[in-house]
Design a protein around this motif. Structure first.
Motif, PDB file in Angstrom:
ATOM      1  N   GLN A  72       8.776  -9.102  -7.620  1.00  0.00           N
ATOM      2  CA  GLN A  72       7.950  -7.997  -8.106  1.00  0.00           C
ATOM      3  C   GLN A  72       6.981  -7.575  -7.007  1.00  0.00           C
ATOM      4  O   GLN A  72       6.104  -8.338  -6.613  1.00  0.00           O
ATOM      5  CB  GLN A  72       7.192  -8.399  -9.369  1.00  0.00           C
ATOM      6  N   VAL A  73       7.194  -6.371  -6.515  1.00  0.00           N
ATOM      7  CA  VAL A  73       6.323  -5.796  -5.488  1.00  0.00           C
ATOM      8  C   VAL A  73       5.396  -4.801  -6.165  1.00  0.00           C
ATOM      9  O   VAL A  73       5.827  -3.746  -6.625  1.00  0.00           O
ATOM     10  CB  VAL A  73       7.146  -5.108  -4.384  1.00  0.00           C
ATOM     11  N   LYS A 124       8.361   2.065 -10.675  1.00  0.00           N
ATOM     12  CA  LYS A 124       8.439   2.095 -12.135  1.00  0.00           C
ATOM     13  C   LYS A 124       7.445   1.082 -12.671  1.00  0.00           C
ATOM     14  O   LYS A 124       7.451  -0.080 -12.253  1.00  0.00           O
ATOM     15  CB  LYS A 124       9.850   1.755 -12.616  1.00  0.00           C
ATOM     16  N   SER A 125       6.587   1.528 -13.576  1.00  0.00           N
ATOM     17  CA  SER A 125       5.568   0.650 -14.176  1.00  0.00           C
ATOM     18  C   SER A 125       4.754  -0.065 -13.109  1.00  0.00           C
ATOM     19  O   SER A 125       4.492  -1.266 -13.196  1.00  0.00           O
ATOM     20  CB  SER A 125       6.228  -0.369 -15.116  1.00  0.00           C
ATOM     21  N   ASN A 126       4.396   0.680 -12.076  1.00  0.00           N
ATOM     22  CA  ASN A 126       3.557   0.197 -10.978  1.00  0.00           C
ATOM     23  C   ASN A 126       4.227  -0.888 -10.136  1.00  0.00           C
ATOM     24  O   ASN A 126       3.555  -1.653  -9.451  1.00  0.00           O
ATOM     25  CB  ASN A 126       2.209  -0.323 -11.485  1.00  0.00           C
ATOM     26  N   ALA A 146       0.861  -1.177   0.000  1.00  0.00           N
ATOM     27  CA  ALA A 146       0.000   0.000   0.000  1.00  0.00           C
ATOM     28  C   ALA A 146       0.901   1.232   0.000  1.00  0.00           C
ATOM     29  O   ALA A 146       1.744   1.392   0.886  1.00  0.00           O
ATOM     30  CB  ALA A 146      -0.896   0.003   1.229  1.00  0.00           C
ATOM     31  N   VAL A 147       0.735   2.087  -0.998  1.00  0.00           N
ATOM     32  CA  VAL A 147       1.609   3.244  -1.181  1.00  0.00           C
ATOM     33  C   VAL A 147       0.775   4.510  -1.341  1.00  0.00           C
ATOM     34  O   VAL A 147      -0.192   4.529  -2.103  1.00  0.00           O
ATOM     35  CB  VAL A 147       2.519   3.063  -2.420  1.00  0.00           C
ATOM     36  N   ASP A 148       1.176   5.543  -0.612  1.00  0.00           N
ATOM     37  CA  ASP A 148       0.548   6.861  -0.720  1.00  0.00           C
ATOM     38  C   ASP A 148       1.532   7.797  -1.425  1.00  0.00           C
ATOM     39  O   ASP A 148       2.629   8.050  -0.916  1.00  0.00           O
ATOM     40  CB  ASP A 148       0.227   7.394   0.682  1.00  0.00           C
TER      41      ASP A 148
END
Length: 239
Positions: A211-212, A146-148, A130-132
């Motif tokens: 891959q995160v 990069k590229s989600n 989870a990223v804000d």
């Protein structure tokens, strides 16, 4: 689904507010920081919980037993004063098996929509953070993406270069547990007992091609409670 909550820390930076109370048990509306997360987990299909205690272990364990009616393992980190989150997580690993799980720092509080997005993220993901996406400061666990996908995660990167902050809430495929254990133990062998969970993840990204995936929660209500001002902000969001 399983979940692991890391609640061993003393919370010395908020001691003036918490006094003799573990940080995770600070009041929040009609519940506590920990209680709110337990409620979210129940509502989103978590049936098995592992919680790692340390400071005021009995208070945290008793509270969890009173407010969690699913399967529960309480794990004690006897070295909580000289280790960090990765060591607490390593102690919890035997109870996770090969199952997918949610990962949470006990001092992170968040709205229901935050966890709903994490749980709803495609199940094929190896790991989900989870990223804000907001301007960060020195203390925050910053990410580059990069590229989600998360390419870097640490507190040391220049705040102006990051793409946001990792909340301390993740979803992890059970297939990644062995890799996390391997890298955690290598860090401990190197004497890095104060390692964060994210340090093992970074090594998996760099060395194993992990891959995160990013779960964007920008604009939703949440707070990591490290300082008194964080607690006041959390109370503003959630009562």
């Amino acid at each position: 689904m399983k979940a692991v909550i890391l609640a061993a820390g003393k919370g010395s930076r908020i001691a003036d507010v918490a006094v003799e109370t573990p940080k995770s048990l600070l009041p929040l509306g009609d519940t506590t920081l920990l209680g709110q997360s337990l409620g979210h987990f129940k509502a989103h299909g978590v049936t098995e919980l592992v919680i790692v205690t340390g400071y005021k272990r009995d208070m945290v364990a008793d509270y969890t037993r009173q407010h969690w009616d699913g399967a529960l393992e309480v794990v004690y980190n006897p070295h909580f004063e000289r280790t960090n989150v990765l060591y607490s997580f390593w102690l919890a690993m035997p109870y996770l098996g090969d199952d997918d799980f949610l990962f949470l720092h006990a001092d992170t509080v968040f709205s229901d929509e935050v966890i709903a997005r994490v749980v709803a993220h495609p199940s094929s993901a190896q790991m989900v953070f989870a990223v804000d996406d907001h301007p960060c400061e020195e203390e925050e666990m910053k990410v580059l993406t990069k590229s989600n996908l998360v390419t870097d995660v640490n507190k040391q990167m220049e705040p102006s270069t990051c793409n946001g902050e990792f909340l301390g809430l993740a979803r992890v495929s059970g297939e990644q547990t062995k890799g996390l254990r391997r890298h955690a133990e290598r860090l401990f062998e190197e004497g890095a007992m104060q390692s964060f969970f994210e340090m093992a993840v970074q090594r998996m990204i760099d060395e194993d091609g992990l891959q995160v995936e990013v779960c964007d929660v920008t604009g939703l209500s949440w707070r990591e409670v490290d300082f008194p001002e964080d607690y006041e902000a959390a109370r503003g969001f959630f009562g």
